[in-house]
Every structure is written in structure tokens, then in C-alpha cells.
Enzyme design. Structure first.
Site, PDB file in Angstrom:
ATOM      1  N   THR A   1       5.764   0.227   8.473  1.00  0.00           N
ATOM      2  CA  THR A   1       7.125   0.776   8.651  1.00  0.00           C
ATOM      3  C   THR A   1       7.493   0.904  10.130  1.00  0.00           C
ATOM      4  OG1 THR A   1       6.158   2.970   8.515  1.00  0.00           O
ATOM      5  CG2 THR A   1       7.116   2.092   6.498  1.00  0.00           C
TER       6      THR A   1
ATOM      7  N   GLY B   1       1.997  10.817   5.739  1.00  0.00           N
ATOM      8  CA  GLY B   1       0.829  11.166   6.569  1.00  0.00           C
ATOM      9  C   GLY B   1      -0.498  10.686   6.004  1.00  0.00           C
TER      10      GLY B   1
ATOM     11  N   CYS C   1      -2.085   4.092  12.585  1.00  0.00           N
ATOM     12  CA  CYS C   1      -2.648   5.436  12.643  1.00  0.00           C
ATOM     13  C   CYS C   1      -3.293   5.614  14.019  1.00  0.00           C
ATOM     14  CB  CYS C   1      -3.682   5.650  11.547  1.00  0.00           C
ATOM     15  SG  CYS C   1      -4.935   4.386  11.505  1.00  0.00           S
TER      16      CYS C   1
ATOM     17  N   GLY D   1       7.225  -2.827  -1.613  1.00  0.00           N
ATOM     18  CA  GLY D   1       6.945  -1.406  -1.418  1.00  0.00           C
ATOM     19  C   GLY D   1       8.002  -0.511  -2.021  1.00  0.00           C
TER      20      GLY D   1
ATOM     21  N   GLY E   1      11.230  -4.450   2.839  1.00  0.00           N
ATOM     22  CA  GLY E   1      12.594  -4.512   2.332  1.00  0.00           C
ATOM     23  C   GLY E   1      12.863  -5.497   1.226  1.00  0.00           C
TER      24      GLY E   1
ATOM     25  N   SER F   1       0.826  -1.206   0.000  1.00  0.00           N
ATOM     26  CA  SER F   1       0.000   0.000   0.000  1.00  0.00           C
ATOM     27  C   SER F   1       0.866   1.264   0.000  1.00  0.00           C
ATOM     28  CB  SER F   1      -0.889  -0.015   1.246  1.00  0.00           C
ATOM     29  OG  SER F   1      -1.621   1.185   1.323  1.00  0.00           O
TER      30      SER F   1
ATOM     31  N   ASN G   1      -5.117  -0.569   7.722  1.00  0.00           N
ATOM     32  CA  ASN G   1      -3.852   0.079   8.084  1.00  0.00           C
ATOM     33  C   ASN G   1      -3.951   0.505   9.549  1.00  0.00           C
ATOM     34  OD1 ASN G   1      -1.642   1.690   8.436  1.00  0.00           O
ATOM     35  ND2 ASN G   1      -2.034   3.023   6.672  1.00  0.00           N
TER      36      ASN G   1
ATOM     37  N   LYS H   1      -3.337   2.566  -2.190  1.00  0.00           N
ATOM     38  CA  LYS H   1      -2.880   3.426  -1.099  1.00  0.00           C
ATOM     39  C   LYS H   1      -4.032   3.475  -0.103  1.00  0.00           C
ATOM     40  CE  LYS H   1      -0.819   7.584   0.388  1.00  0.00           C
ATOM     41  NZ  LYS H   1       0.127   6.899   1.281  1.00  0.00           N
TER      42      LYS H   1
ATOM     43  N   GLY I   1      12.294  -0.370   3.404  1.00  0.00           N
ATOM     44  CA  GLY I   1      13.434  -0.757   2.567  1.00  0.00           C
ATOM     45  C   GLY I   1      14.282  -1.841   3.219  1.00  0.00           C
TER      46      GLY I   1
END
Ligand SMILES: Cc1cc2nc3c(=O)[nH]c(=O)nc-3n(C[C@H](O)[C@H](O)[C@H](O)COP(=O)(O)O)c2cc1C
Length: 304
Positions: free
Chosen positions: A195, A75, A133, A267, A246, A24, A130, A48, A219
Site C-alpha cells: 500500500t 499494523g 515494516c 486485495g 486496485g 495478503s 512483506n 496474512k 483500492g
């Protein structure tokens, strides 16, 4: 493609032609150089994160490249559900028959209202929640608060006849606790992981590099952490796991399958090489042929 190797992957009742899809926020159906055939050869497309109403996102700078990855503090800006439905969804329907919509919200109500709307769209196969948040009602973070996260997943399940994927935050001390709580709350699939929170400082200006001060690290730098989390979680839960973090080549993806992932997402690597997902599919197939396996299913969780 070599038809002797079966790349089909079942995630519960969700059947993918292969286990490779975009992560995403790193793929946009409106802004990709891949053609329709190439897009259709992905296991699924993942949007997304979509919110019910408009979200503006964070102030810039939003991206900072690190030694082995990147920090982002985008964000989660979103044009909202209506624009998603009118402008993005028609394109998604044309490019792949498995559409996973990533959802974001500021409260249980937000998520459930959005789930109600997404429910009515036949072509959507699954909702990826997700969890990275904050719940603005009580300023707690869904992704790192087990109770809040479980309540949210169970509420979304009540509102949805789609498969619900809980995308876990890695910013916790024990990922298996969160994974189990999500499974018990009714999640059909887990995505591990979002992340890791990080920060970079400009030493001349003596200020954070990112407008939001902190951001999410993605990553290659995070891959060993995610592989470990998948391996730990595989032992604890019965539901399928999508691994993400990654991956830059087929070997990285295979590492995740061996650790226990049933499918993978790519990603940040899409930003360096837009063909990476196609190359990874081919590379997985080559590996299975070389090792004499008949199916991708044969290698899931082989590493104990
Ligand atoms: C620029 C950028 C935007 C992202 N946006 C989202 C998002 O909207 N929703 C989400 O769940 N994850 C988002 N992510 C996280 C990725 O989906 C993925 O979990 C993470 O980047 C780890 O995978 P990678 O190392 O392959 O990039 C974003 C990541 C990046 C780099």
C-alpha cells in the site's frame, strides 16, 4: 471452463493453475464464504503476514474508507508461527495445493528464524516477504532502504529452500532500483506492490481518522501507479512479477498482464465482493477467447 485457453502460469519453478490469488491480509481461510471447490480453483492462496511471535497490531480505528479505496493501519497483528501452524495451515492444505506464506518480522534474525521454521513444512510453496515494516534494530524501513532490503532478501535466501517473493513497497521514488536490488539479492519473484502511505483527517475532531495517524492506501485509487511501476520494472528485471493494487474486475487484471505482470493478486475488492477472484478468472478466460489467444502467457508485457 473453456479448455481451449491455457491459464497455467509459471513463476520460475512455481506452477500455478491460473494467475489469480488473494493479496495478503485480505483473505482468511478460516473466515471465507467460498467453498472448497471455489478455493481450489484459485491460482494460489496467500496468508496474512505471519510473524514468529505474537504481534498486537495498531490501536483503532484501523480502517477508513476513502473516495476510491481505503486506508488501513491494521499494523500486521499476528498470533505467531505456532498458532499459524496448528490452526491455519491444516485448513490451507485442504483448500489449495499452492500455499504462499507472507512473512513479517522486526529484524533479519526474526525473518530468518521464521524462514527456518516454514522451510520444514513441505506443503508451503513460497514465502512472500512483506518488506513494508520497520527494522526495529535501527529504526529503518526495509521497504524503502535498498541496502537493508537486499541484505534481508539475501539472508532469507540462505535460510530457505522455498521460493522467495519480495513484496516491494511503492513508497519509493524509483521502484526499478528496489526491484533490481531484490533480484540481485536472490529474490525469485517480485510482488508489486504493497500500500501507499496516506492520511485522512476528521475536521470536526481535528484529529487523524486512524489510530496510527497514517495508514496504507489500497483500492482503485492506486491502480494506475502500480500499473506504471510494473511496466517500468518489466524492462529491468528477468524474474516474474506479481501485480497487486486496485484490481476490481478482469479488465483491471488484464491491464496489469499487458503492462508486464505474470500473475495478479486481489486485495481490497475481496471485502466488497467475496466472489471477485472467481469472476476475474472467468473474465480473463473470456478475454483470451474473444481475442483468439491460446494462453495467458501470450499477453504478458504486450504493452511497450
Ligand atoms: C486490511 C488490509 C490488510 C493488509 N494486510 C497485509 C499484510 O498482512 N501483509 C501484506 O504484505 N500486505 C497486506 N495488505 C496489502 C495488500 O496485500 C495489498 O498489497 C494492497 O492492499 C494493494 O492491493 P489492493 O488495492 O487490491 O487492496 C493489506 C491490505 C489491507 C487492505
Amino acid at each position: 471452463m473453456n479448455k481451449t485457453v491455457d491459464l497455467t502460469m509459471k513463476l520460475g519453478s512455481l506452477v500455478l493453475k491460473n494467475p489469480v490469488m488473494p493479496a495478503s491480509g485480505t483473505f482468511d481461510a478460516r473466515d471465507t464464504i467460498l467453498n472448497k471447490n471455489q478455493l481450489n480453483s484459485l491460482g494460489a492462496v496467500v496468508t496474512k503476514s505471519v510473524s514468529l511471535g505474537k504481534r498486537t497490531g495498531n490501536p483503532g480505528p484501523r480502517i477508513w474508507e476513502t473516495d476510491c479505496g481505503m486506508l488501513n493501519a491494521v499494523g500486521i497483528p499476528s498470533k505467531g508461527f505456532e498458532e499459524f501452524k496448528e490452526k491455519e495451515l491444516p485448513l490451507l492444505k485442504e483448500i489449495n495445493d499452492t500455499i504462499i506464506v507472507s512473512m513479517v518480522g522486526n529484524s533479519n534474525e526474526d525473518f530468518c528464524n521464521l524462514a527456518d521454521r516454514l522451510n520444514k513444512i513441505e506443503e508451503i510453496s513460497a514465502l512472500e516477504v512483506n518488506l513494508s515494516c520497520p527494522n526495529l534494530n535501527d529504526q529503518l524501513h526495509f521497504g524503502i532502504n535498498k541496502g537493508l532490503m537486499a541484505e534481508l532478501i539475501s539472508n532469507i535466501k540462505k535460510h530457505s529452500r522455498k521460493m522467495v517473493i519480495a513484496k516491494l513497497s511503492p513508497n519509493v521514488s524509483d521502484i526499478t532500483e528496489m526491484a533490481l536490488a531484490a533480484e540481485q539479492a536472490g529474490a525469485d519473484i517480485l510482488t508489486i506492490a504493497n500500500t501507499l502511505v496516506g492520511m485522512a483527517v476528521d475536521i470536526e475532531k481535528q484529529k487523524p481518522r486512524l489510530g496510527n495517524r497514517v495508514g496504507g492506501l489500497s483500492g482503485p485509487a492506486i491502480r494506475p501507479i502500480v500499473v506504471r511501476m510494473i511496466w517500468e520494472t518489466r524492462e529491468e528485471v528477468k524474474i516474474p512479477i506479481i501485480g497487486v493494487g486496485g484490481i476490481t474486475c478482469a479488465e483491471d487484471a488484464i491491464e496489469m498482464f499487458l503492462a508486464g505482470a505474470d500473475a495478479i493478486q486481489i486485495g481490497s475488492a475481496n471485502f466488497n465482493n467475496p466472489y471477485i477472484m472467481l469472476e476475474v478468472i472467468q473474465g480473463i478466460e473470456n478475454y483470451l477467447v474473444r481475442k483468439n489467444y491460446k494462453s495467458i502467457q501470450d499477453i504478458i508485457g504486450l504493452v511497450q
